[in-house]
Write an enzyme that holds these catalytic residues in place. Structure first.
Site, short mmCIF file in Angstrom:
data_model
loop_
_atom_site.label_atom_id
_atom_site.label_comp_id
_atom_site.label_asym_id
_atom_site.label_seq_id
_atom_site.Cartn_x
_atom_site.Cartn_y
_atom_site.Cartn_z
N GLU A 1 -58.97 -21.77 26.81
CA GLU A 1 -58.01 -20.77 27.31
C GLU A 1 -58.25 -19.43 26.63
OE1 GLU A 1 -53.60 -21.49 27.87
OE2 GLU A 1 -53.54 -20.05 26.22
N TYR B 1 -51.29 -15.47 32.02
CA TYR B 1 -50.60 -14.43 32.79
C TYR B 1 -49.61 -13.79 31.84
CZ TYR B 1 -48.82 -12.86 37.38
OH TYR B 1 -48.49 -12.15 38.51
N ALA C 1 -41.30 -23.93 38.76
CA ALA C 1 -42.73 -24.01 39.09
C ALA C 1 -42.94 -24.88 40.33
CB ALA C 1 -43.50 -24.57 37.90
N TYR D 1 -45.12 -31.06 29.11
CA TYR D 1 -44.66 -30.92 27.73
C TYR D 1 -44.50 -32.30 27.09
CZ TYR D 1 -43.87 -26.35 29.62
OH TYR D 1 -44.09 -25.13 30.22
N HIS E 1 -39.85 -30.08 27.61
CA HIS E 1 -39.70 -28.62 27.64
C HIS E 1 -38.46 -28.26 26.82
CE1 HIS E 1 -38.48 -24.70 29.39
NE2 HIS E 1 -39.77 -24.49 29.40
N GLN F 1 -48.68 -28.72 26.94
CA GLN F 1 -48.35 -27.84 25.81
C GLN F 1 -49.09 -28.39 24.60
OE1 GLN F 1 -47.76 -25.19 24.41
NE2 GLN F 1 -45.68 -24.79 25.13
N LYS G 1 -60.68 -16.47 20.03
CA LYS G 1 -61.56 -16.47 18.84
C LYS G 1 -62.80 -17.34 19.14
CE LYS G 1 -58.31 -15.52 15.14
NZ LYS G 1 -57.00 -15.36 15.77
P1 FAD Z 1 -40.94 -25.63 35.21
O1 FAD Z 1 -41.86 -26.74 35.53
O2 FAD Z 1 -40.24 -24.96 36.35
O3 FAD Z 1 -39.83 -26.20 34.18
C1 FAD Z 1 -38.96 -25.31 33.52
C2 FAD Z 1 -37.70 -26.06 33.09
O4 FAD Z 1 -36.92 -26.41 34.24
C3 FAD Z 1 -37.96 -27.37 32.37
O5 FAD Z 1 -36.94 -27.52 31.40
C4 FAD Z 1 -37.83 -28.44 33.46
O6 FAD Z 1 -37.41 -29.69 32.91
C5 FAD Z 1 -36.72 -27.83 34.32
N1 FAD Z 1 -36.82 -28.15 35.75
C6 FAD Z 1 -37.94 -28.22 36.51
N2 FAD Z 1 -37.62 -28.42 37.80
C7 FAD Z 1 -36.25 -28.46 37.86
C8 FAD Z 1 -35.29 -28.59 38.92
N3 FAD Z 1 -35.69 -28.74 40.18
N4 FAD Z 1 -33.96 -28.55 38.60
C9 FAD Z 1 -33.54 -28.37 37.32
N5 FAD Z 1 -34.41 -28.24 36.26
C10 FAD Z 1 -35.74 -28.27 36.54
N6 FAD Z 1 -46.11 -18.52 30.19
C11 FAD Z 1 -46.54 -17.29 30.61
O7 FAD Z 1 -45.74 -16.34 30.67
N7 FAD Z 1 -47.85 -17.07 30.95
C12 FAD Z 1 -48.79 -18.06 30.92
O8 FAD Z 1 -49.96 -17.84 31.25
C13 FAD Z 1 -48.37 -19.36 30.48
N8 FAD Z 1 -49.24 -20.39 30.43
C14 FAD Z 1 -48.82 -21.65 30.06
C15 FAD Z 1 -49.74 -22.72 30.05
C16 FAD Z 1 -49.35 -23.99 29.65
C17 FAD Z 1 -50.35 -25.12 29.65
C18 FAD Z 1 -48.01 -24.20 29.23
C19 FAD Z 1 -47.58 -25.57 28.76
C20 FAD Z 1 -47.08 -23.16 29.25
C21 FAD Z 1 -47.47 -21.88 29.67
N9 FAD Z 1 -46.56 -20.80 29.71
C22 FAD Z 1 -47.00 -19.56 30.13
C23 FAD Z 1 -45.16 -20.98 29.29
C24 FAD Z 1 -44.27 -21.39 30.49
O9 FAD Z 1 -44.18 -20.32 31.40
C25 FAD Z 1 -42.88 -21.73 29.90
O10 FAD Z 1 -42.95 -22.90 29.12
C26 FAD Z 1 -41.74 -21.83 30.92
O11 FAD Z 1 -40.51 -21.85 30.17
C27 FAD Z 1 -41.76 -23.07 31.79
O12 FAD Z 1 -42.74 -23.01 32.73
P2 FAD Z 1 -43.06 -24.30 33.67
O13 FAD Z 1 -44.06 -23.87 34.66
O14 FAD Z 1 -43.36 -25.48 32.84
O15 FAD Z 1 -41.62 -24.48 34.38
#
Ligand code: FAD
Length: 292
Positions: A19, A51, A126, A146, A150, A177, A273
């Site tokens: 990454e 992003y 997401a 996660y 999360h 994560q 790095k």
């Molecule tokens: P989601 O999958 O939507 O989950 C978010 C929360 O909502 C979780 O607590 C989940 O349990 C809950 N949830 C999911 N669906 C529902 C539903 N239907 N109803 C109620 N609750 C629900 N951030 C950046 O800004 N830029 C990046 O490039 C970036 N890259 C990342 C790469 C990886 C591998 C990881 C692990 C994280 C990254 N993040 C990045 C951080 C990420 O944006 C945050 O962790 C964010 O808070 C959650 O994103 P998610 O896509 O996992 O969300």
């Protein structure tokens, strides 16, 4: 270059990917392109490009992803949705497709502190973004997961239910994560399978080479520090050279244990790095080759 990362991760062999993140100002993009070039020279399975938090710099991610692909390595473009409208996200996807970038990590992103969920013209999870990308067609879609849950999820079980929704919506592979205790990953993989989540999962490994990183990383990611790792930071944290060597050794050992236990998809958080990525690829040389 339009190889589907999901298909790649299902193929035999170990897939070690990396990454990178874009700079804060566009003026420094050439510097990060050089970093991308050095990492691409290690021939990782693919390079993911993050992003910017807040979602205001899609062109930074696109530009770096393009640069990765010109080195002959597939790019995985991250895309967050919570801070942008559905129609602007649609524009970002169109731009990616025009540039031949067809692997996307679909993410929610973080809600800025002190604000609530935005209105209906935004995606809220997401899984909603994933579904919209699937309906649009032409992309291989990944998602985040996660192993320790999360940080905002009410429980690990509820988090896995959300993850299942994301996979049902079209996530074809998942990236974890960071975690510092492999036992946590093994338990997570088992529990995910019990929920019917059977897409490839790439294990995210962060080489921690600087004691100052630790507090920030664990606060941001919610990852816990096992006593074995805490002892290393305690003992070597005050000496940058020792900490660097110990951090690389710890990450290498984590990866070897994962491979030995059949986890063949591993993602390295390089923190831009190349020298650290190079050291880890070097440590794994014969191991990677023997399983190709
Ligand atoms: P989601 O999958 O939507 O989950 C978010 C929360 O909502 C979780 O607590 C989940 O349990 C809950 N949830 C999911 N669906 C529902 C539903 N239907 N109803 C109620 N609750 C629900 N951030 C950046 O800004 N830029 C990046 O490039 C970036 N890259 C990342 C790469 C990886 C591998 C990881 C692990 C994280 C990254 N993040 C990045 C951080 C990420 O944006 C945050 O962790 C964010 O808070 C959650 O994103 P998610 O896509 O996992 O969300």
């Amino acid at each position: 270059m339009n190889q589907s990362i999901a298909q790649m991760l299902k193929s035999p062999g170990v897939h070690l990917s990396c990454e990178i993140f874009p700079p804060k100002e566009f003026g420094r993009i050439e510097e990060v392109k050089e970093v991308a070039g050095e990492i691409a020279a290690l021939r990782p399975a693919y390079i993911s490009v993050t992003y910017g938090a807040g979602g205001t710099t899609p062109h930074f991610t696109r530009e770096l992803s393009k640069s990765v692909q010109t080195q002959g390595i597939p790019a995985l473009s991250h895309l967050t949705c919570i801070n942008d409208t559905r129609s602007r996200i649609s524009g970002v996807l169109e731009d990616l497709r025009e540039e031949g970038i067809t692997n996307v990590l679909a993410l929610r992103g973080d809600i800025p502190p002190g604000t609530g969920f935005p209105g209906e013209d935004h995606f809220h999870y997401a899984s909603e973004l994933t579904q919209a990308i699937r309906e649009r067609g032409g992309f291989c879609i990944g998602g985040a997961c996660y192993p320790e849950g999360h940080p905002q999820a009410p429980s690990r079980d509820a988090d896995l239910d959300g993850l299942r929704r994301k996979v049902d919506a079209g996530a074809e592979f998942l990236t974890t994560q960071m975690f510092f205790d492999n036992a946590i990953l093994y338990q997570f993989l088992y529990r995910a399978l019990q929920k019917g989540i059977d897409v490839p999962v790439t294990a995210g490994i962060m080489p921690v080479v600087n004691a100052k990183q630790i507090k920030r990383i664990t606060a941001l990611s919610g990852a816990s520090l096992p006593p074995r790792f805490a002892a290393i930071v305690d003992r070597f944290g005050g000496n940058p050279d020792c900490m660097r060597e110990a951090g690389i050794a710890y990450a290498t050992e984590q990866i070897i244990d994962l491979i030995a236990n059949g986890v063949h998809n591993i993602h390295l958080y390089t923190m831009n790095k190349p020298q650290i990525a190079r050291a880890i690829f070097g440590n794994l040389g014969s191991i990677l080759g023997s399983l190709a």
